[in-house]
Design a protein around this motif. Structure first.
Motif, PDB file in Angstrom:
ATOM      1  N   ASP A  56       0.844  -1.189   0.000  1.00  0.00           N
ATOM      2  CA  ASP A  56       0.000   0.000   0.000  1.00  0.00           C
ATOM      3  C   ASP A  56       0.885   1.245   0.000  1.00  0.00           C
ATOM      4  OD1 ASP A  56      -1.888   1.965   0.302  1.00  0.00           O
ATOM      5  OD2 ASP A  56      -2.589   1.319   2.284  1.00  0.00           O
ATOM      6  N   LEU A  57       1.001   1.903  -1.156  1.00  0.00           N
ATOM      7  CA  LEU A  57       1.851   3.089  -1.254  1.00  0.00           C
ATOM      8  C   LEU A  57       1.283   4.250  -0.453  1.00  0.00           C
ATOM      9  CD1 LEU A  57       2.950   3.172  -5.023  1.00  0.00           C
ATOM     10  CD2 LEU A  57       3.887   1.856  -3.117  1.00  0.00           C
ATOM     11  N   THR A  58      -0.027   4.294  -0.305  1.00  0.00           N
ATOM     12  CA  THR A  58      -0.655   5.428   0.381  1.00  0.00           C
ATOM     13  C   THR A  58      -0.373   5.433   1.883  1.00  0.00           C
ATOM     14  OG1 THR A  58      -2.712   4.126   0.379  1.00  0.00           O
ATOM     15  CG2 THR A  58      -2.486   5.833  -1.289  1.00  0.00           C
ATOM     16  N   SER A  59       0.104   4.315   2.407  1.00  0.00           N
ATOM     17  CA  SER A  59       0.408   4.258   3.839  1.00  0.00           C
ATOM     18  C   SER A  59       1.894   4.470   4.130  1.00  0.00           C
ATOM     19  CB  SER A  59      -0.025   2.904   4.417  1.00  0.00           C
ATOM     20  OG  SER A  59       0.780   1.859   3.889  1.00  0.00           O
ATOM     21  N   MET A  60       2.708   4.633   3.076  1.00  0.00           N
ATOM     22  CA  MET A  60       4.155   4.776   3.263  1.00  0.00           C
ATOM     23  C   MET A  60       4.548   6.238   3.441  1.00  0.00           C
ATOM     24  SD  MET A  60       5.756   2.165   0.433  1.00  0.00           S
ATOM     25  CE  MET A  60       5.284   0.439   0.321  1.00  0.00           C
ATOM     26  N   ASN A  61       5.620   6.465   4.234  1.00  0.00           N
ATOM     27  CA  ASN A  61       6.174   7.811   4.321  1.00  0.00           C
ATOM     28  C   ASN A  61       7.183   8.013   3.186  1.00  0.00           C
ATOM     29  OD1 ASN A  61       8.718   6.698   5.108  1.00  0.00           O
ATOM     30  ND2 ASN A  61       8.109   6.735   7.271  1.00  0.00           N
ATOM     31  N   GLU A  62       7.779   9.195   3.095  1.00  0.00           N
ATOM     32  CA  GLU A  62       8.659   9.514   1.957  1.00  0.00           C
ATOM     33  C   GLU A  62       9.866   8.591   1.883  1.00  0.00           C
ATOM     34  OE1 GLU A  62       9.732  13.569   1.485  1.00  0.00           O
ATOM     35  OE2 GLU A  62       7.678  14.306   1.532  1.00  0.00           O
ATOM     36  N   ASP A  63      10.467   8.261   3.024  1.00  0.00           N
ATOM     37  CA  ASP A  63      11.631   7.373   3.019  1.00  0.00           C
ATOM     38  C   ASP A  63      11.253   5.972   2.553  1.00  0.00           C
ATOM     39  OD1 ASP A  63      13.276   9.387   3.902  1.00  0.00           O
ATOM     40  OD2 ASP A  63      13.228   8.780   6.011  1.00  0.00           O
ATOM     41  N   GLN A  64      10.120   5.481   3.011  1.00  0.00           N
ATOM     42  CA  GLN A  64       9.667   4.154   2.588  1.00  0.00           C
ATOM     43  C   GLN A  64       9.359   4.127   1.098  1.00  0.00           C
ATOM     44  OE1 GLN A  64       6.429   3.998   5.422  1.00  0.00           O
ATOM     45  NE2 GLN A  64       7.467   2.463   6.692  1.00  0.00           N
ATOM     46  N   LEU A  65       8.746   5.198   0.599  1.00  0.00           N
ATOM     47  CA  LEU A  65       8.451   5.275  -0.834  1.00  0.00           C
ATOM     48  C   LEU A  65       9.733   5.313  -1.657  1.00  0.00           C
ATOM     49  CD1 LEU A  65       5.482   7.813  -0.766  1.00  0.00           C
ATOM     50  CD2 LEU A  65       5.360   5.446  -1.571  1.00  0.00           C
ATOM     51  N   ALA A  66      10.719   6.076  -1.186  1.00  0.00           N
ATOM     52  CA  ALA A  66      11.987   6.166  -1.907  1.00  0.00           C
ATOM     53  C   ALA A  66      12.663   4.802  -1.991  1.00  0.00           C
ATOM     54  CB  ALA A  66      12.906   7.187  -1.233  1.00  0.00           C
ATOM     55  N   ARG A  67      12.643   4.048  -0.895  1.00  0.00           N
ATOM     56  CA  ARG A  67      13.243   2.710  -0.902  1.00  0.00           C
ATOM     57  C   ARG A  67      12.461   1.770  -1.813  1.00  0.00           C
ATOM     58  NH1 ARG A  67      14.080   3.912   4.647  1.00  0.00           N
ATOM     59  NH2 ARG A  67      12.133   2.853   5.240  1.00  0.00           N
ATOM     60  N   PHE A  68      11.132   1.898  -1.801  1.00  0.00           N
ATOM     61  CA  PHE A  68      10.310   1.035  -2.657  1.00  0.00           C
ATOM     62  C   PHE A  68      10.613   1.315  -4.132  1.00  0.00           C
ATOM     63  CE2 PHE A  68       6.549  -0.201  -5.024  1.00  0.00           C
ATOM     64  CZ  PHE A  68       6.263  -1.451  -4.489  1.00  0.00           C
ATOM     65  N   ARG A  69      10.681   2.599  -4.502  1.00  0.00           N
ATOM     66  CA  ARG A  69      11.005   2.937  -5.898  1.00  0.00           C
ATOM     67  C   ARG A  69      12.386   2.414  -6.269  1.00  0.00           C
ATOM     68  NH1 ARG A  69       8.520   7.795  -4.575  1.00  0.00           N
ATOM     69  NH2 ARG A  69      10.530   8.751  -4.096  1.00  0.00           N
ATOM     70  N   ARG A  70      13.341   2.609  -5.362  1.00  0.00           N
ATOM     71  CA  ARG A  70      14.711   2.157  -5.621  1.00  0.00           C
ATOM     72  C   ARG A  70      14.759   0.664  -5.930  1.00  0.00           C
ATOM     73  NH1 ARG A  70      18.148   1.705  -0.397  1.00  0.00           N
ATOM     74  NH2 ARG A  70      16.918  -0.235  -0.353  1.00  0.00           N
ATOM     75  N   ASP A  71      13.975  -0.109  -5.200  1.00  0.00           N
ATOM     76  CA  ASP A  71      14.041  -1.561  -5.321  1.00  0.00           C
ATOM     77  C   ASP A  71      13.141  -2.141  -6.403  1.00  0.00           C
ATOM     78  OD1 ASP A  71      15.835  -1.574  -3.201  1.00  0.00           O
ATOM     79  OD2 ASP A  71      14.286  -1.980  -1.694  1.00  0.00           O
ATOM     80  N   HIS A  72      12.090  -1.416  -6.802  1.00  0.00           N
ATOM     81  CA  HIS A  72      11.077  -2.043  -7.656  1.00  0.00           C
ATOM     82  C   HIS A  72      10.667  -1.244  -8.896  1.00  0.00           C
ATOM     83  CE1 HIS A  72      10.536  -5.003  -4.499  1.00  0.00           C
ATOM     84  NE2 HIS A  72      10.285  -4.050  -3.622  1.00  0.00           N
ATOM     85  N   MET A  73      11.043   0.023  -8.989  1.00  0.00           N
ATOM     86  CA  MET A  73      10.541   0.865 -10.075  1.00  0.00           C
ATOM     87  C   MET A  73      11.658   1.602 -10.801  1.00  0.00           C
ATOM     88  SD  MET A  73       7.137   2.669  -8.469  1.00  0.00           S
ATOM     89  CE  MET A  73       5.638   1.727  -8.173  1.00  0.00           C
ATOM     90  N   GLY A  74      11.441   1.821 -12.080  1.00  0.00           N
ATOM     91  CA  GLY A  74      12.291   2.708 -12.858  1.00  0.00           C
ATOM     92  C   GLY A  74      11.413   3.803 -13.446  1.00  0.00           C
ATOM     93  N   VAL A  75      11.904   5.041 -13.406  1.00  0.00           N
ATOM     94  CA  VAL A  75      11.112   6.174 -13.887  1.00  0.00           C
ATOM     95  C   VAL A  75      11.916   6.933 -14.934  1.00  0.00           C
ATOM     96  CG1 VAL A  75       9.785   8.218 -13.254  1.00  0.00           C
ATOM     97  CG2 VAL A  75      10.052   6.360 -11.595  1.00  0.00           C
ATOM     98  N   VAL A  76      11.281   7.199 -16.081  1.00  0.00           N
ATOM     99  CA  VAL A  76      11.898   7.972 -17.156  1.00  0.00           C
ATOM    100  C   VAL A  76      11.077   9.236 -17.363  1.00  0.00           C
ATOM    101  CG1 VAL A  76      12.639   7.987 -19.564  1.00  0.00           C
ATOM    102  CG2 VAL A  76      12.667   5.845 -18.270  1.00  0.00           C
ATOM    103  N   PHE A  77      11.721  10.388 -17.221  1.00  0.00           N
ATOM    104  CA  PHE A  77      11.039  11.666 -17.366  1.00  0.00           C
ATOM    105  C   PHE A  77      11.307  12.277 -18.740  1.00  0.00           C
ATOM    106  CE2 PHE A  77      11.881  11.211 -12.802  1.00  0.00           C
ATOM    107  CZ  PHE A  77      10.621  11.429 -12.265  1.00  0.00           C
ATOM    108  N   GLN A  78      10.402  13.161 -19.162  1.00  0.00           N
ATOM    109  CA  GLN A  78      10.571  13.863 -20.427  1.00  0.00           C
ATOM    110  C   GLN A  78      11.840  14.718 -20.433  1.00  0.00           C
ATOM    111  OE1 GLN A  78       7.137  16.148 -21.512  1.00  0.00           O
ATOM    112  NE2 GLN A  78       8.134  17.215 -23.169  1.00  0.00           N
TER     113      GLN A  78
END
Length: 234
Positions: free
Chosen positions: A75-97
């Motif tokens: 549940d991303l909505t229950s995570m704080n900023e540090d938890q979200l950053a770690r989750f993105r680091r481990d599971h997501m890649g983001v490409v910006f314009q």
């Protein structure tokens, strides 16, 4: 872990309200959407329809003000900023314009950075492999200012793919590029998806890019527009 039959990304009645100069602004209204593992989804619609905001919610870069966003069973909505950053680091890649490369780092260092942050001992070897995969092995020691726009976007793609993310998010990945470079980035983006088996979700105005997706999700005025189709990308 997520069962094969479960969505890798799931939004339930998700909304987003942001503060504006004239008061609160409702950006997204009651979005419900499931994305399955390995699926490629194109988010399309006119400017201001909420496409990029929806992508940011999926990546935990914005926090939903209503409803729920789940990714890989978490549940991303229950995570704080540090938890979200770690989750993105481990599971997501983001490409910006706009690439968002670190100007004081070489192409190789830019790609290696997320791997180093994740404590990968082979960070630079994997970074070199990803740069080679996007045709930039010979530019590894160059800084962003020494690269063309197309080359910078390729570095950004390599950086997003290097951690082998389960989910790859792309916000207008061809938006700042000419036709030739844009086509090359499209081919590389789908090539990275196929090579790593990632789920790919992208925002695009380009019909030719939307056509390559397994599914197109049209948005209008912050809602999924069930009546629109591929023409919403035009």
């Amino acid at each position: 872990m997520v069962a094969a039959s479960d969505p890798i990304l799931s939004l339930k009645d998700t909304s987003l309200r942001l503060a504006g100069n004239a008061g609160p602004v409702d950006i997204l209204h009651g979005i419900t959407l499931d994305v399955m593992s390995g699926e490629t989804v194109g988010l399309v619609g006119p400017s201001g329809s909420g496409k990029s905001s929806l992508l940011m919610l999926m990546g935990g870069l914005e926090t939903a003000t209503g409803g729920q966003v789940r990714a890989l069973g978490q549940d991303l909505t229950s995570m704080n900023e540090d938890q979200l950053a770690r989750f993105r680091r481990d599971h997501m890649g983001v490409v910006f314009q706009s690439f968002h490369l670190i100007p004081t780092m070489t192409a190789l260092e830019n790609v290696a950075t997320p791997l180093e942050l994740a404590g990968k001992p082979d960070a630079f070897d994997r970074a070199a492999e990803e740069l080679a995969a996007v045709g930039l092995a010979h530019r590894a020691d160059h800084y962003p200012s020494q690269l063309s726009g197309g080359e910078q976007q390729r570095v950004a793609l390599a950086r997003a793919a290097a951690p082998r993310p389960a989910i790859l998010l792309a916000d207008e990945p061809t938006g700042n590029l000419d036709g030739t470079n844009g086509q090359a980035i499209i081919e590389m983006l789908f090539g990275l998806r196929d090579r790593h088996g990632a789920t790919l979700i992208m925002v695009t105005h380009a019909p030719e890019l939307a056509r390559l997706c397994d599914r197109v999700v049209p948005l209008r005025d912050g809602r999924i527009d069930e009546t629109a189709g591929l023409e919403a990308a035009e």
